[in-house]
Design an enzyme around this catalytic site. Sequence first.
Site, PDB file in Angstrom:
ATOM      1  CE1 TYR A 151      -3.749   3.077   0.842  1.00 14.95           C
ATOM      2  CE2 TYR A 151      -2.024   3.442   1.906  1.00 14.95           C
ATOM      3  CZ  TYR A 151      -3.329   3.308   1.276  1.00 14.95           C
ATOM      4  OH  TYR A 151      -4.238   4.866   1.884  1.00 14.95           O
ATOM      5  CD  GLU A 239      -6.111   4.435  -0.721  1.00 19.41           C
ATOM      6  OE1 GLU A 239      -6.275   4.873   0.460  1.00 19.41           O
ATOM      7  OE2 GLU A 239      -7.308   5.299  -1.074  1.00 19.41           O
TER       8      GLU A 239
END
Length: 446
Positions: A151, A239
């Site tokens: 992530y 993101e």
Amino acid sequence: MFNVARSRLAASAMRSAKPQFSAARIPAVQQQQRNLSIHEHLSHDLLRKYNVGVPKGKNAYSAAEAEQIAKDIGNDDMVIKAQVLAGGRGKGTFDNGLKGGVRVIYSPTEAKMFAEQMIGHKLITKQTGAAGRLCNSVYICERKFARREFYLAILMDRASQGPVIVSSSQGGMDIEGVAKENPDAITTTYININEGVTDEIARKVATGLGFSEQCIEEAMHTIKTLYQIFIEKDATQIEINPLSETSDHKVLCMDAKFGFDDNADYRQKEIFEWRDTTQEDAEEVRAAESGLNFIKLDGDIGCLVNGAGLAMATMDIIKLNGGQPANFLDVGGGATPAAIKEAFELITSDPKVTAIFVNIFGGIVRCDAIAHGLINTVKDLNLKIPIIARLQGTNMEQAHTLINDSGMKIFSIDDLQSAAEKSVQLSKVVKMARDIDVGVEFSLGI
């Protein structure tokens, strides 16, 4: 326009992240609230322009187009993704009963079949609420197999007055859950905006994530390029979840969520042309077109205020008196009769609203002019709910007289606390009247 649908996942990760610097030096991280969100396929197109690795794919606006794209990809292992601006698509359900806004497909025929069931239907996820959001297109891309999933997000942090990189070795899953269950798995790296992401920082982040040695250089390039996009395009959020190392040792951004600062629309023309207003609240879009700042809330007391600070104070004092504001609405410094009418139409379109608190400081526009606009609007719209008006500033005495002599259901009150109390009281009376099906005029004694 305010956009309250910013990424909860990224925000949660930042709240739970373990800073690399002492808490005494760096305050708690907070994300900017104003941003434009774009669809995943557009984010991927932007990444391709910067030579960042993404799976091969293309967007389709019809079932026939989805079938053709799947043929062009030339792979019997693909993914079809509903292009809806909301998290939790994979676990969502369409209004026609189809489960999952992200599906694995194995042929052009399946691409066509699922596209038919997705396009033109609303996807309901944990973020959309029961109303769901309309799916206008689907993104068809090849399915790549990852050896490792990470992530990574780049966000603008007001507290430290600069960008931050939030990263975790536990990608490809609900980062909100990771933040809650294992906050030590999330790392926050603060970036000096004058220096940017150096090779040293990029290598440290890539190594910390867990990329294999043969992928470190490509991972560094990806991290540095993502930061370049972040700066050059006035982003508030980039993101990537997951950022993957594939089985053939390639670095790919499998999924991307991009947000951009609304204040930069004048210099990011191309980006802001990608805005999809069908994914936004229709009333908030309408308000923005009229120059109003409007956000719908869950309460029942409508608020019409000029100035963001006064609007926040108005909502606070309503809550302090036991009420719940139905909206944030800032008509700005002008507060013209036309703006007041548009604001009333927006507020009263919500059937939950049982009273309206008008709290305006008359400076640029005189209070008596505001009072005329207010009275005419109540007449034109034939409003049946009570309006509490607190007008302060130039010609406030004349405004008070105009309202009191109008014969309308408008209560002119100078004191803020008294006006808030009256708003809450009348709201409760109207709710009770609705519950027992008694006319509002009768319940108010007017």
